[in-house]
Design an enzyme around this catalytic site. Structure first.
Site, PDB file in Angstrom:
ATOM      1  NE  ARG A 102      -3.442   0.135   2.735  1.00  7.38           N
ATOM      2  CZ  ARG A 102      -4.744   0.247   2.401  1.00  7.38           C
ATOM      3  NH1 ARG A 102      -5.349  -0.794   1.919  1.00  7.38           N
ATOM      4  NH2 ARG A 102      -5.376   1.378   2.528  1.00  7.38           N
TER       5      ARG A 102
ATOM      6  CG  ASN B 180      -4.727   5.569   3.711  1.00 14.94           C
ATOM      7  OD1 ASN B 180      -4.117   6.187   2.852  1.00 14.94           O
ATOM      8  ND2 ASN B 180      -5.662   4.676   3.427  1.00 14.94           N
ATOM      9  N   GLY B 181      -4.845   8.894   3.693  1.00 16.98           N
ATOM     10  CA  GLY B 181      -5.813   9.763   3.025  1.00 16.98           C
ATOM     11  C   GLY B 181      -5.246  11.165   2.896  1.00 16.98           C
TER      12      GLY B 181
ATOM     13  CD  GLU C 246      -2.364  -5.329 -17.720  1.00 20.58           C
ATOM     14  OE1 GLU C 246      -1.878  -5.722 -16.645  1.00 20.58           O
ATOM     15  OE2 GLU C 246      -2.997  -4.246 -17.834  1.00 20.58           O
TER      16      GLU C 246
ATOM     17  CE  LYS D 130       0.634  -5.061 -15.592  1.00 21.47           C
ATOM     18  NZ  LYS D 130       0.058  -4.724 -14.328  1.00 21.47           N
TER      19      LYS D 130
ATOM     20  CD  GLU E 273       1.585  -1.395 -13.294  1.00 21.11           C
ATOM     21  OE1 GLU E 273       0.719  -1.042 -12.473  1.00 21.11           O
ATOM     22  OE2 GLU E 273       1.565  -2.495 -13.869  1.00 21.11           O
TER      23      GLU E 273
ATOM     24  CG  HIS F 299      -2.354   5.896 -40.374  1.00 23.42           C
ATOM     25  ND1 HIS F 299      -2.462   6.195 -41.720  1.00 23.42           N
ATOM     26  CD2 HIS F 299      -2.994   4.710 -40.201  1.00 23.42           C
ATOM     27  CE1 HIS F 299      -3.164   5.240 -42.322  1.00 23.42           C
ATOM     28  NE2 HIS F 299      -3.489   4.341 -41.439  1.00 23.42           N
TER      29      HIS F 299
ATOM     30  CE  LYS G  54      -2.312  -5.438  -6.207  1.00 26.66           C
ATOM     31  NZ  LYS G  54      -1.775  -5.861  -7.458  1.00 26.66           N
TER      32      LYS G  54
HETATM   33  C1  BG6 Z   1      -2.697   0.975  -9.328  1.00 25.98           C
HETATM   34  C2  BG6 Z   1      -1.910  -0.336  -9.375  1.00 25.98           C
HETATM   35  O1  BG6 Z   1      -2.409   1.696  -8.186  1.00 25.98           O
HETATM   36  O2  BG6 Z   1      -4.092   0.718  -9.325  1.00 25.98           O
HETATM   37  C3  BG6 Z   1      -2.306  -1.079 -10.643  1.00 25.98           C
HETATM   38  O3  BG6 Z   1      -0.522  -0.052  -9.390  1.00 25.98           O
HETATM   39  C4  BG6 Z   1      -3.811  -1.304 -10.631  1.00 25.98           C
HETATM   40  O4  BG6 Z   1      -1.647  -2.310 -10.707  1.00 25.98           O
HETATM   41  C5  BG6 Z   1      -4.583  -0.005 -10.448  1.00 25.98           C
HETATM   42  O5  BG6 Z   1      -4.169  -1.894 -11.843  1.00 25.98           O
HETATM   43  C6  BG6 Z   1      -6.059  -0.250 -10.191  1.00 25.98           C
HETATM   44  O6  BG6 Z   1      -6.206  -0.968  -8.994  1.00 25.98           O
HETATM   45  P1  BG6 Z   1      -7.542  -1.788  -8.678  1.00 25.98           P
HETATM   46  O7  BG6 Z   1      -7.296  -2.365  -7.330  1.00 25.98           O
HETATM   47  O8  BG6 Z   1      -8.665  -0.793  -8.671  1.00 25.98           O
HETATM   48  O9  BG6 Z   1      -7.721  -2.821  -9.746  1.00 25.98           O
END
Ligand code: BG6
Length: 640
Positions: A29, A102-103, A498, A502, A505, A521, A635
């Site tokens: 997190r 958190n927030g 996707e 990756k 990321e 194009h 995450k």
């Molecule tokens: C990002 C993650 O913070 O949130 C990605 O790094 C993820 O891997 C994206 O796809 C969306 O997260 P979630 O939990 O809503 O699918």
């Protein structure tokens, strides 16, 4: 987003090692800095620093802190730089209150310059105001409950926080950020909880607990208890030490005591072993787990109402963020093919680029179910009278609890920050939903079909994973490039998106998904023979094969370096290197293929996705990056 943990142990046992253990499970997190605070006698001791749990513990010896009540935090910086001073916990001027948060507190500057102008702040963070507010309000009200009621009136923004007071009391509340209480009962450890009548108002019960957790995610305490209380927006708790344990009281925003249901967490989660096992990283373990998770997702129970709501909707709007947005595009592709009027939208764009009304159905896709952009869009759509359906991995998440119907992908906890097994499990559930819609009018029992499809795809994945050495040598060849272009057509372009995500990321490479037909194009101008870039062609033997081969030839003609991912040898020589995929024709589902949704639409996207995951993983490792905790991201981001 950050992670919060608090633990009050029974019989005075030290909490620091348990706090650290939970924080390492929540590290996905946020991992910019870590800190804990424990109560020793009536002094609060804080130790914190920049880095991940292991490094900060080694440097600051957090586990040596002695005390039976404590709080902990891992940070994903939003306000204030990544520094020891900005790490949580933050304390009040008198040091008698420590807070983890958190927030985002939107009005923190106002509070600092206003009612807290006489307080001395040590950090640049928004979070520190909570400690000083509580200090100020406690001196005004003398009663923690009244202080909390006033505090929640004055705080604006999104928050989940826990405060430790030097009299051993823990208090906390949440607004648009998850906060969960874990009540522990285990006979062999003589841990228990029970309801106790409230002397003041016997309509409501407090809870006696011999020990208690509070956290952002059940993962933090699932190995100690599967009994949880999910706080709703605006509710707060007070945990007071009493003889042989603690008294837990829960209140609404106005300070009225309320009784809360204790939820039994699904056994799947409680029996899931959260460690890397033989793997170097969670990400690699989760990539390998796809051998089982996709078959399991194909057997997910989908409520019939979920299907009929999609069929009857005037329009379905599928939303997601990150990989879940790519899964939303896959959903749009398949649902359109079974006659659903469907659109897809990035979650954070819903308020700005799509008009919604009560005849629409919102299908929200999220692994964590806690992504703030997505929850904000869901609440916005709800305010327009929309029905909310969702596809989640965390059944206890805010999204699952705020949806009219949800379906789980059952992929098990995903610790690696970059989505891998959750993405392919999302595809499997979406495929099942679309094929159930296609078959709505004939009552053939298709469960055999999903079983055999699942096991056939698992076999194919096994074959692909066995070729990891080939991907590792391809990674060696391209680990030094600056740019990677992933090309594909039709449904394969979604997998290109996707794959590019990756590579960004995990390997921090500028990667772009280009619709193969669009190359000529414009993007073709990026191609040269400098070997500073590479092209990955998703070129399976479907109706796009020939076209993409022509696009590959266009790239080769300009000296570009092309990696082919394909199950067809016909034009093998067009690529500089080819990764051969298992043939999907082995997927004998002994089921009629008159269906509008053939298994190709699942097998091919999955067979192309896994090599891209492994390639990004291998490049990251070769570049000495930590694939589990990529820089700057988390995450799921619980701040908009
Ligand atoms: C990002 C993650 O913070 O949130 C990605 O790094 C993820 O891997 C994206 O796809 C969306 O997260 P979630 O939990 O809503 O699918």
């Amino acid at each position: 987003m950050c992670s919060i943990i608090a633990y009050a142990s029974c019989n005075g046992s030290d909490v620091s090692s348990i706090l650290l253990d939970s924080l390492s499970l929540l590290e996905y997190r946020g991992y910019d800095s870590v800190g804990i605070a424990v109560l020793n006698d009536s002094s609060i001791i804080v130790r914190k620093g920049v880095g991940n749990v292991k490094d900060v513990n080694r440097k600051h010896r957090l586990e040596e802190l002695v005390g039976s009540i404590g709080i902990g935090h891992t940070r994903w910086a939003t306000h204030g730089s990544i520094s020891d001073l900005n790490a949580h916990p933050h304390t009040s001027c008198d040091g008698r209150i420590a807070v983890v948060h958190n927030g985002i507190i939107d009005n923190y500057l106002e509070l600092r310059e206003g009612m807290l102008k006489d307080h001395s702040f040590k950090s640049e963070t928004d979070s520190e105001v909570i400690a000083h507010m509580l200090e100020q309000l406690l001196s005004r009200h003398k009663d923690i409950k009244d202080a909390m009621v006033t505090l929640l009136r004055l705080l604006h923004g999104s928050y989940a926080f826990v405060a430790l007071l030097n009299d051993g009391t823990l208090v906390g509340s949440r607004y648009n950020e998850p906060l969960i209480v874990g009540v522990v009962s285990s006979a062999n450890n003589n841990l228990y909880y029970y309801a106790i009548k409230d002397e003041e108002d016997n309509r409501y019960n407090d809870l006696f607990c011999s020990s208690c957790f509070i956290s952002s995610d059940v993962l933090a305490f699932i190995k100690y208890t599967d009994k949880a209380i999910f706080l709703s927006n605006g509710e707060f708790f007070i945990l007071r030490p009493i003889k042989d344990g603690y008294r837990l009281s829960i209140y609404d925003t106005e300070g009225n005591k309320i009784s809360k249901q204790i939820t039994q967490i699904a056994w799947e989660l409680s029996s899931y072993v959260i460690d890397k096992g033989k793997y170097a990283h969670y990400t690699l373990k989760e990539i390998h787990e796809q051998e089982y998770t996709i078959a399991r997702a194909l057997c997910s129970k989908i409520n019939h109402e979920f299907i009929t709501r999609l069929i009857d909707a005037k329009r379905v709007i599928v939303i997601g963020s990150g990989s879940s947005y790519n899964a939303s595009l896959y959903a749009k592709h398949l649902l359109a093919r079974v006659g659903v009027n469907v659109d897809a939208c990035i979650a954070s764009e819903v308020r700005y680029s799509i008009s919604i009304d009560s005849n629409d159905v919102l299908l929200a896709i999220s692994q964590s179910g806690e992504t703030a952009d997505l929850l904000d869009a869901v609440r916005y759509a709800k305010s327009k009278g929309c029905k909310i359906l969702s596809i989640v991995n965390v059944n206890t998440s805010s999204l699952a609890r705020e949806s009219d119907y949800f379906t789980s992908i059952n992929a098990g906890p995903e610790i690696g920050v970059a989505a891998t097994k959750s993405f392919t499990a999302q595809l499997a559930v979406i495929y099942k939903v679309a094929s159930l819609i296609a078959r709505e009018n004939n009552n053939y029992d298709y469960s055999i079909y999903y079983d055999s499809l699942g096991s056939a795809i698992s076999k194919g994945i096994k074959d692909i994973i066995a070729k990891e050495n080939i991907l590792s040598s391809i990674a060696d060849t391209i680990k030094g490039v600056n740019d990677i272009y992933v090309i594909g057509k039709g449904i394969n372009h979604i997998i290109a998106l996707e794959g590019a995500l990756k590579l960004k990321e995990l390997a921090y490479i500028h990667a772009e998904a280009i619709n193969a037909g669009e190359l000529k194009h414009g993007p073709l101008a990026l191609i040269d023979n400098s070997r500073n870039s590479a092209v990955i062609a998703l070129n399976v033997k479907d109706h796009t094969y020939k076209d993409v081969i022509n696009n590959v030839k266009e790239v080769k003609a300009r000296g570009g370096y092309v990696i082919g991912i394909s199950d067809c040898y016909e034009y093998k020589e067009c690529y500089d290197v080819m990764l051969n995929l298992p043939s999907i024709y082995d997927v004998n589902t002994n089921c009629n293929s008159v269906d509008t949704i053939s298994y190709e639409s699942l097998a091919y996207p999955i067979y192309q996705c896994i090599p891209l995951q492994l390639l990004a993983y291998n490049i990251a490792v070769k570049r000495d990056y930590n694939p589990d905790y990529p820089r700057n991201i988390a995450k799921s981001v619980t701040v908009t």
